[in-house]
Design a protein around this motif. Sequence first.
Motif, PDB file in Angstrom:
ATOM      1  N   THR A 205       0.830  -1.145  -0.023  1.00 16.46           N
ATOM      2  CA  THR A 205       0.043  -0.209  -0.055  1.00 16.46           C
ATOM      3  C   THR A 205       0.843   1.431  -0.141  1.00 16.46           C
ATOM      4  O   THR A 205       0.790   2.205  -0.704  1.00 16.46           O
TER       5      THR A 205
ATOM      6  N   ASP B 227      -6.865   4.207   3.540  1.00 16.52           N
ATOM      7  CA  ASP B 227      -7.107   2.708   3.191  1.00 16.52           C
ATOM      8  C   ASP B 227      -7.420   1.774   4.226  1.00 16.52           C
ATOM      9  O   ASP B 227      -8.084   0.712   3.788  1.00 16.52           O
TER      10      ASP B 227
ATOM     11  N   LEU C   4     -10.929   2.141   5.382  1.00 12.73           N
ATOM     12  CA  LEU C   4     -11.742   1.580   4.656  1.00 12.73           C
ATOM     13  C   LEU C   4     -11.903   0.188   4.571  1.00 12.73           C
ATOM     14  O   LEU C   4     -13.116  -0.403   4.655  1.00 12.73           O
TER      15      LEU C   4
ATOM     16  N   ASP D  81      -3.648  10.438   4.212  1.00 13.94           N
ATOM     17  CA  ASP D  81      -3.650   9.680   2.700  1.00 13.94           C
ATOM     18  C   ASP D  81      -2.165   9.217   2.759  1.00 13.94           C
ATOM     19  O   ASP D  81      -1.277   9.524   3.097  1.00 13.94           O
TER      20      ASP D  81
ATOM     21  N   TYR E 180     -18.657   6.438   5.147  1.00 19.08           N
ATOM     22  CA  TYR E 180     -18.392   5.177   4.399  1.00 19.08           C
ATOM     23  C   TYR E 180     -19.827   4.709   3.866  1.00 19.08           C
ATOM     24  O   TYR E 180     -19.831   4.543   2.611  1.00 19.08           O
TER      25      TYR E 180
ATOM     26  N   THR F  81     -21.051   4.472  -0.241  1.00 19.04           N
ATOM     27  CA  THR F  81     -21.465   3.586  -0.875  1.00 19.04           C
ATOM     28  C   THR F  81     -22.763   3.162  -0.968  1.00 19.04           C
ATOM     29  O   THR F  81     -23.271   2.205  -1.763  1.00 19.04           O
TER      30      THR F  81
ATOM     31  N   PHE G 215     -11.261  11.338   0.401  1.00 18.99           N
ATOM     32  CA  PHE G 215     -10.614   9.912  -0.058  1.00 18.99           C
ATOM     33  C   PHE G 215     -11.838   9.148  -0.499  1.00 18.99           C
ATOM     34  O   PHE G 215     -11.607   8.626  -1.525  1.00 18.99           O
TER      35      PHE G 215
ATOM     36  N   ARG H 217     -12.776  10.339  -3.996  1.00 24.69           N
ATOM     37  CA  ARG H 217     -11.745   9.956  -4.933  1.00 24.69           C
ATOM     38  C   ARG H 217     -12.056   8.458  -5.378  1.00 24.69           C
ATOM     39  O   ARG H 217     -12.027   7.893  -6.456  1.00 24.69           O
ATOM     40  N   ARG H 218     -12.477   7.557  -4.330  1.00 24.23           N
ATOM     41  CA  ARG H 218     -12.326   6.381  -4.481  1.00 24.23           C
ATOM     42  C   ARG H 218     -13.812   5.794  -5.073  1.00 24.23           C
ATOM     43  O   ARG H 218     -13.970   4.817  -5.836  1.00 24.23           O
TER      44      ARG H 218
END
Length: 252
Positions: free
Chosen positions: A12, A132, A135, A159, A197, A201, A240, A243-244
């Motif tokens: 990562t 990450d 997440l 980040d 999150y 999603t 973030f 962006r994801r």
Amino acid sequence: MTTILVTGGTGTLGRHVSERLRGAGHEVRVLSRKTRPYAVDLREGGKVLEEAVTGVDTVVHCATSPRGGDEQAARNLIAAARRAEVGHLVDISIVGVDRVPYGYYRSKLAVERLIEDSGTGWTVLRATQFHDLVLTVLQGLARLPVVPLPARVKDQPVDVTEVADRLTGLALGAPAGRVDDMGGPEVRTFDSLARAYLRATGRRRAVVKVPLRGAAYRAFRDGGHLAPDHAVGRTTFDEFLTRRFGAGAAHR
């Protein structure tokens, strides 16, 4: 141009560090368990590790495993680096390894001490958790119909690309010892991160805050893993997520 070895160079963080070092015109060797020509398990060491460090000016140590073995890996790496007369060992660690009595943190602290006592020039950077990782944890918890979260725990995600920038700069400089910690731009409750999150999603889940027990939980609850005085990161967790998952994520 210098020759730099990045352990965990496909991971990562390591892959971003490797890209930046190459972009700056340096020769980069990537060491990982599966990437040739320097495919080696650091916990075992051996001939390939010796070849990997030969002629290297700096080692950036990004390899790690929550499943254990980091201390033995560090011992093998340090021994090989000393034999090869490597001038600079750069290690990425975690904010709070000296304050939170959690097994993985204790191992990271032990690695720091091994590097400090290596007899080689060294630099250690501690960072807060990567976006990450947060997440990944939330993705796992969201598979359940109810998302259980540790009560009264906050986090300060940063980040990974910004940590890579900092680590690259340190690798290209002189040994600096323990440098200032690096934290993300916001300290937020873990349930607020979870709700962000879920919005991003489009998932509908109940979030339940669960009080836990134990010294490690108390240390996390008390913020031992946070660096509010070193909130130098720029990218927020919401940014973030956008962006994801796309520009509309924050409005779902």
